[in-house]
Write an enzyme that holds these catalytic residues in place. Structure first.
Site, short mmCIF file in Angstrom:
data_model
loop_
_atom_site.label_atom_id
_atom_site.label_comp_id
_atom_site.label_asym_id
_atom_site.label_seq_id
_atom_site.Cartn_x
_atom_site.Cartn_y
_atom_site.Cartn_z
N ALA A 68 54.94 -41.55 14.15
CA ALA A 68 53.43 -41.66 13.71
C ALA A 68 52.79 -39.92 13.76
O ALA A 68 52.88 -38.79 13.47
CB ALA A 68 52.97 -41.90 15.17
N GLY A 113 58.90 -43.09 14.85
CA GLY A 113 58.01 -44.48 14.05
C GLY A 113 57.99 -45.12 12.84
O GLY A 113 58.64 -45.93 12.53
N GLU A 116 61.09 -46.94 12.95
CA GLU A 116 60.72 -47.74 14.11
C GLU A 116 59.94 -49.26 12.80
O GLU A 116 60.95 -50.48 12.84
CB GLU A 116 59.52 -48.05 15.33
CG GLU A 116 60.40 -46.84 16.23
CD GLU A 116 59.83 -46.19 17.05
OE1 GLU A 116 58.47 -45.46 16.71
OE2 GLU A 116 59.41 -46.88 18.40
N GLU A 136 61.01 -38.22 19.31
CA GLU A 136 59.84 -38.32 19.88
C GLU A 136 60.30 -37.13 21.06
O GLU A 136 59.65 -36.46 21.89
CB GLU A 136 59.39 -39.87 20.18
CG GLU A 136 58.88 -40.66 19.54
CD GLU A 136 59.09 -41.63 18.20
OE1 GLU A 136 60.66 -40.85 18.25
OE2 GLU A 136 59.60 -42.34 17.99
C1 LIG Z 1 60.09 -34.43 8.91
C2 LIG Z 1 60.12 -33.09 9.41
C3 LIG Z 1 61.56 -32.55 9.24
C4 LIG Z 1 59.82 -31.82 8.06
O1 LIG Z 1 59.93 -30.82 7.70
P1 LIG Z 1 59.98 -30.05 6.41
O2 LIG Z 1 59.93 -30.67 5.56
O3 LIG Z 1 59.40 -28.89 6.99
O4 LIG Z 1 58.47 -30.70 6.29
P2 LIG Z 1 57.23 -29.98 7.23
O5 LIG Z 1 56.57 -29.01 6.37
O6 LIG Z 1 57.60 -29.99 7.98
O7 LIG Z 1 56.09 -31.28 7.01
C5 LIG Z 1 55.02 -31.46 5.86
C6 LIG Z 1 53.75 -32.06 6.76
O8 LIG Z 1 53.38 -32.91 6.27
C7 LIG Z 1 53.53 -32.79 8.17
N1 LIG Z 1 54.31 -33.87 9.35
C8 LIG Z 1 54.85 -33.98 9.28
N2 LIG Z 1 55.77 -34.86 10.70
C9 LIG Z 1 54.38 -35.60 11.04
C10 LIG Z 1 54.01 -36.66 12.00
N3 LIG Z 1 54.74 -36.48 12.23
N4 LIG Z 1 52.63 -35.81 11.71
C11 LIG Z 1 51.87 -35.07 11.36
N5 LIG Z 1 52.14 -34.33 10.88
C12 LIG Z 1 53.28 -34.43 10.23
C13 LIG Z 1 53.79 -31.44 8.40
O9 LIG Z 1 52.86 -31.13 9.39
C14 LIG Z 1 53.22 -30.84 6.64
O10 LIG Z 1 51.61 -31.00 7.40
P3 LIG Z 1 50.82 -29.51 6.25
O11 LIG Z 1 49.46 -29.61 6.21
O12 LIG Z 1 51.49 -28.60 4.98
O13 LIG Z 1 51.59 -28.29 7.41
C15 LIG Z 1 59.26 -32.12 10.28
O14 LIG Z 1 57.60 -31.79 9.90
C16 LIG Z 1 59.23 -32.70 11.71
O15 LIG Z 1 59.99 -32.43 12.40
N6 LIG Z 1 58.15 -33.46 11.56
C17 LIG Z 1 58.47 -34.56 12.91
C18 LIG Z 1 58.93 -36.07 13.26
C19 LIG Z 1 58.06 -36.43 14.58
O16 LIG Z 1 58.47 -35.84 15.43
N7 LIG Z 1 58.03 -37.75 14.80
C20 LIG Z 1 58.02 -38.02 15.89
C21 LIG Z 1 56.63 -38.92 15.78
S1 LIG Z 1 55.70 -39.74 17.56
C22 LIG Z 1 56.30 -41.44 17.15
O17 LIG Z 1 56.33 -41.31 15.71
C23 LIG Z 1 55.79 -42.12 17.83
C24 LIG Z 1 56.37 -43.39 17.38
O18 LIG Z 1 57.11 -43.93 18.19
#
Ligand SMILES: CC(C)(COP(=O)(O)OP(=O)(O)OC[C@H]1O[C@@H](n2cnc3c(N)ncnc32)[C@H](O)[C@@H]1OP(=O)(O)O)[C@@H](O)C(=O)NCCC(=O)NCCSC(=O)CCO
Length: 259
Positions: A68, A113, A116, A136
């Site tokens: 998400a 998500g 999921e 999460e």
């Molecule tokens: C997936 C990861 C490990 C990837 O890391 P990396 O390759 O270093 O890439 P990033 O620079 O982090 O990501 C590129 C770009 O995407 C944005 N982003 C990534 N994940 C999210 C997210 N879940 N929400 C919003 N934005 C996201 C990131 O900020 C970058 O944007 P820029 O504008 O370029 O800065 C890593 O990204 C990671 O760990 N992501 C989070 C994963 C996570 O925690 N998911 C659970 C979310 S809660 C959920 O799903 C609820 C439903 O049950």
């Protein structure tokens, strides 16, 4: 071949296969409300389309889906969070119950998500460089689109709790070992292997595919006795279909036309 592009998803119809792409690659295909609506619209569209026999969901770019959209979380109050979770959960339920096989083609991260969505699909095939997880807890929350329920059903309670307590990402090979992913293939072969698998499934009786899916999904939520009765009832009706009659005749007559 038909193509259609929406704001957050796109599709390619390559009958008998229908490909759906999560399409916010710059944000690793994270899920917002728009994506939930559009993904549901495409799945519904493919469910109704008689030329599509198998649906494949994948991500555009280097990830399947990183979950998400966390940037949206700041604005969520409990009511908003409940509505967002409900919308997400209804999408997963819809995917799980569509009367056609759905394959998740995992091409990179499938987190939160994203995993999921993949768990709501019938079969998961992943590239060897993919990673999956439910991180999460690292945000102080927990899975909200069905993860707490579907993960233990796939991998067992202990492993599911370990994954959700730690939030750790695991490589696709490990996910295959624990029963979360069915097939892992080299990255460069992912699309080809997925197509081969989907085409094999698409060549089977559509009625039987739909019945098997229903029986497995509903049967595992029922007692063994109820599930076995559902199977027997459905099985007897399977003989009334033209497809069963034709396929059985073909088998029985296969030797008769040989010189
Ligand atoms: C997936 C990861 C490990 C990837 O890391 P990396 O390759 O270093 O890439 P990033 O620079 O982090 O990501 C590129 C770009 O995407 C944005 N982003 C990534 N994940 C999210 C997210 N879940 N929400 C919003 N934005 C996201 C990131 O900020 C970058 O944007 P820029 O504008 O370029 O800065 C890593 O990204 C990671 O760990 N992501 C989070 C994963 C996570 O925690 N998911 C659970 C979310 S809660 C959920 O799903 C609820 C439903 O049950």
């Amino acid at each position: 071949m038909t193509r259609e592009k929406m704001e957050t998803v796109s599709m390619k119809k390559e009958a008998p296969l229908g490909w759906i792409y999560l399409n916010r690659p710059e944000k690793l295909n994270v899920i917002n409300e728009k994506m939930i609506d559009e993904l549901r619209q495409l799945v519904e569209q493919m469910e109704k389309d008689n030329e599509v026999r198998v649906i494949i969901i994948t991500g555009n770019g280097k990830a399947f889906c990183a979950g998400a959209d966390i940037s949206h979380f700041k604005t969520l109050n409990p009511e908003g969070a409940w509505l967002f979770a409900k919308k997400g959960r209804e999408l997963m339920d819809y995917i799980e119950n569509v009367r056609k096989p759905v394959i998740a083609m995992i091409n990179g991260y499938a987190l939160g998500g994203g995993l999921e969505i993949a768990m709501a699909c019938d079969i998961r095939i992943a590239s060897d460089d993919s990673q999956v997880g439910l991180p999460e807890i690292t945000l102080g929350i927990y899975p909200g689109f069905g993860g707490t329920q579907r993960l233990p059903r796939l991998v067992g309670k202990g492993k599911a709790l370990e994954m959700m307590f730690t939030g750790d990402r695991i490589p696709s090979m490990e996910a295959q070992r624990i029963g979360l992913i069915e097939r892992v293939v080299p990255k460069e072969k992912l699309e080809e292997e997925t197509r081969n698998l989907a085409m094999k499934i698409a060549s089977q009786s559509q009625t039987s595919l739909a019945e098997i899916k229903l029986l497995v999904n509903k049967g595992t939520d029922s007692s063994l006795d109820a599930g076995l009765n559902m199977e027997s009832l459905g099985w007897s009706l399977a003989f009334t279909t033209e497809e069963a009659k034709t396929r059985i005749d073909q088998f029985l007559n296969k030797g008769k036309n040989k010189g």
